[in-house]
Scaffold this motif. Structure first.
Motif, short mmCIF file in Angstrom:
data_model
loop_
_atom_site.label_atom_id
_atom_site.label_comp_id
_atom_site.label_asym_id
_atom_site.label_seq_id
_atom_site.Cartn_x
_atom_site.Cartn_y
_atom_site.Cartn_z
N ARG A 148 6.95 -62.03 25.16
CA ARG A 148 7.84 -62.98 25.28
C ARG A 148 9.02 -62.93 26.18
O ARG A 148 9.22 -63.93 26.82
N GLU A 149 9.24 -61.59 26.68
CA GLU A 149 10.55 -61.68 27.44
C GLU A 149 10.01 -61.87 29.06
O GLU A 149 10.58 -62.50 29.95
N LEU A 150 9.05 -61.23 29.44
CA LEU A 150 8.38 -61.26 30.68
C LEU A 150 7.90 -62.49 30.79
O LEU A 150 8.16 -63.21 31.97
N GLY A 151 7.17 -62.95 29.97
CA GLY A 151 6.53 -64.56 30.08
C GLY A 151 7.53 -65.40 30.11
O GLY A 151 7.30 -66.36 30.91
N SER A 152 8.74 -65.31 29.56
CA SER A 152 9.90 -66.29 29.69
C SER A 152 10.25 -66.21 31.01
O SER A 152 10.63 -67.26 31.73
N PHE A 153 10.59 -65.08 31.58
CA PHE A 153 10.95 -64.98 33.03
C PHE A 153 9.98 -65.73 33.96
O PHE A 153 10.36 -66.66 34.96
N LEU A 154 8.75 -65.45 33.85
CA LEU A 154 7.67 -65.77 34.62
C LEU A 154 7.67 -67.49 34.56
O LEU A 154 7.64 -68.42 35.42
N ALA A 155 7.45 -67.89 33.43
CA ALA A 155 7.33 -69.46 33.02
C ALA A 155 8.54 -70.31 33.39
O ALA A 155 8.46 -71.46 33.41
N SER A 156 9.71 -69.84 33.61
CA SER A 156 10.94 -70.40 33.67
C SER A 156 11.12 -70.92 35.35
O SER A 156 12.04 -71.53 35.59
N GLY A 157 10.40 -70.28 36.15
CA GLY A 157 10.51 -70.58 37.61
C GLY A 157 10.27 -72.11 37.82
O GLY A 157 9.53 -72.91 36.84
N GLU A 158 10.42 -72.60 38.99
CA GLU A 158 10.34 -74.09 39.13
C GLU A 158 8.81 -74.51 39.14
O GLU A 158 8.64 -75.72 38.73
N THR A 159 8.03 -73.83 39.84
CA THR A 159 6.47 -74.23 39.80
C THR A 159 5.69 -73.36 39.22
O THR A 159 5.14 -72.58 40.21
N PRO A 160 5.55 -72.93 38.19
CA PRO A 160 4.91 -71.69 37.51
C PRO A 160 3.53 -71.69 37.50
O PRO A 160 2.91 -70.58 37.39
N ASN A 161 2.85 -72.95 37.68
CA ASN A 161 1.37 -73.01 37.98
C ASN A 161 0.97 -73.02 39.39
O ASN A 161 -0.26 -73.24 39.67
N VAL A 162 1.76 -72.63 40.38
CA VAL A 162 1.54 -72.62 41.92
C VAL A 162 0.74 -71.08 42.07
O VAL A 162 1.58 -70.04 41.68
N VAL A 163 0.00 -70.94 42.85
CA VAL A 163 -0.51 -69.88 43.64
C VAL A 163 -0.23 -69.77 45.07
O VAL A 163 -1.35 -70.57 45.81
N ASP A 164 0.70 -69.40 45.49
CA ASP A 164 1.02 -69.42 46.80
C ASP A 164 0.32 -68.40 47.66
O ASP A 164 0.29 -67.46 47.40
N LEU A 165 -0.71 -68.89 48.42
CA LEU A 165 -1.78 -68.01 49.18
C LEU A 165 -1.09 -67.05 50.08
O LEU A 165 -1.66 -65.66 50.40
N GLN A 166 -0.10 -67.51 50.60
CA GLN A 166 0.62 -66.78 51.90
C GLN A 166 1.30 -65.31 50.96
O GLN A 166 1.41 -64.31 51.61
N VAL A 167 2.01 -65.76 49.95
CA VAL A 167 2.78 -64.52 49.20
C VAL A 167 1.70 -63.82 48.69
O VAL A 167 1.83 -62.51 48.89
N LEU A 168 0.75 -64.27 47.96
CA LEU A 168 -0.52 -63.36 47.42
C LEU A 168 -1.35 -62.76 48.39
O LEU A 168 -1.43 -61.44 48.33
N SER A 169 -1.42 -63.24 49.62
CA SER A 169 -2.22 -62.34 50.55
C SER A 169 -1.45 -61.42 51.18
O SER A 169 -2.02 -60.31 51.62
N ARG A 170 -0.10 -61.45 51.37
CA ARG A 170 0.82 -60.33 52.01
C ARG A 170 0.93 -59.36 50.76
O ARG A 170 0.82 -58.00 51.30
N LEU A 171 0.99 -59.66 49.42
CA LEU A 171 0.81 -58.62 48.58
C LEU A 171 -0.38 -57.89 48.44
O LEU A 171 -0.41 -56.66 48.34
N LEU A 172 -1.57 -58.66 48.75
CA LEU A 172 -2.70 -58.03 48.68
C LEU A 172 -2.97 -56.94 49.85
O LEU A 172 -3.68 -55.96 49.84
N GLY A 173 -2.22 -57.40 51.00
CA GLY A 173 -2.08 -56.53 52.22
C GLY A 173 -1.71 -55.14 52.02
O GLY A 173 -2.11 -54.14 52.52
N GLY A 174 -0.62 -55.05 50.93
CA GLY A 174 -0.22 -53.86 50.70
C GLY A 174 -0.84 -53.01 49.87
O GLY A 174 -0.58 -51.70 49.40
N MET A 175 -2.35 -53.46 49.41
CA MET A 175 -3.00 -52.65 48.71
C MET A 175 -4.36 -51.94 49.60
O MET A 175 -4.91 -51.06 48.90
N TYR A 176 -4.49 -52.50 50.62
CA TYR A 176 -5.49 -52.01 51.54
C TYR A 176 -5.27 -51.18 52.65
O TYR A 176 -4.26 -51.02 52.98
#
Length: 302
Positions: free
Chosen positions: A274-302
């Motif tokens: 409920r709480e974390l979901g509300s934070f995430l879903a209340s953003g402007e474009t909650p159904n967007v997957v930004d590939l640049q942001v995701l790829s940079r985060l994935l870079g921190g795992m390899y």
């Protein structure tokens, strides 16, 4: 992103998960067009050479990735198109993901479609501590992953869970991060005996005893600087040894309720969705997957 602020991966037109053979092939291809003798510029040739020198060296690449391949703050802030705009059709947190930039665009893909479509990346990491301590931490992290999957990922198709990111503060590991639209939640966990507790915004109080939560705020602030396009927040999931989602019972002092604000947000297992979901879903474009942001985060795992 302007040509001056591309990441090394974008210069070579490869994904952040590219192996050494792919890097070598991409370098040879890029050199043919970037070299001044072949109609390129000395500046572009320098960028290609620098990218190859960094990514072809495992140690240099690891250090580069752990910095999340940052561009300048101004470039990062304007690098994402943040489409579609608020109020546009197909802009609900429960809608299918919209990839930005879209696959099939003229620019090279930052990630494969399979990687971008995957909702869970990575797994709990083993920690070099005592056997008992390491095992307890793995249990907490596994429970948190299960909770996030059930309460967040199953509800929101664009949510992406990343486990074991490197902290930009001290190179330790962050338990979990959830990216959804342009909201990023860093999630830690703690396990305490069942009972009644009070959260005052900084300490979990049980009787006369105060229990300190995981120290996440420094990593939250650092991630906010690295990803200025995102709203970053820190969350702690409090678990009981028996796995009862309604234990422990947590009472909140005034102003300490979980709301996704700048402080640390602390929730029990039953309230996480409920709480974390509300934070995430209340953003402007909650159904967007930004590939640049995701790829940079994935870079921190390899």
């Amino acid at each position: 992103m302007s040509r001056e602020n591309r990441t090394h991966y974008e210069v070579l037109r490869i994904a952040v998960t590219a192996d050494q053979q792919e890097i070598k092939i991409a370098y040879r291809r890029a050199v043919r067009t970037a070299h001044p003798d072949h109609g390129g510029s000395s500046e572009e040739f320098r960028r290609v050479s620098e990218a190859y020198q960094t990514l072809s060296d495992p140690d240099l690449r690891k250090a580069y990735d752990r910095a999340y391949a940052p561009a300048s703050a101004s470039a990062s802030a304007g690098s994402s198109s943040r489409a579609p705009q608020p109020g546009a059709a197909n802009n609900s947190a429960r809608d299918l993901p919209i990839f930005v930039p879209p696959f099939g665009a003229t620019s090279p893909a930052l990630l494969s479609l399979e990687q971008a479509s995957r909702q869970i990346h990575g797994a709990p990491r083993k920690h070099r501590r005592s056997l008992f301590g390491a095992q307890a931490k793995l249990v907490r992290e596994a429970r948190s992953i299960e909770l996030i999957q059930q309460q967040i990922l199953n509800r929101f198709p664009a949510a992406r869970l990343l486990n074991g990111l490197v902290s930009p503060v001290d190179n330790s590991y962050l338990d979990h991060a959830v990216l959804m639209g342009y909201r990023l939640a860093l999630v830690g966990s703690m396990m305490v005996p069942e009972g009644a507790y009070r959260w005052n915004g900084s300490t979990l109080v049980h009787g006369s005893r105060g229990i300190e939560p995981p120290k996440l705020l420094s990593a939250v602030h650092a991630m906010g600087r690295l990803f200025p396009e995102c709203t970053v927040s820190g969350w702690v999931v409090v678990q009981s040894p028996g796995g009862n989602p309604y234990e422990p019972v947590i009472d909140y002092t005034r102003g300490s309720e979980p709301d996704g604000g700048q402080g640390l947000n602390l929730v029990g297992a039953a309230r996480l969705g409920r709480e974390l979901g509300s934070f995430l879903a209340s953003g402007e474009t909650p159904n967007v997957v930004d590939l640049q942001v995701l790829s940079r985060l994935l870079g921190g795992m390899y």
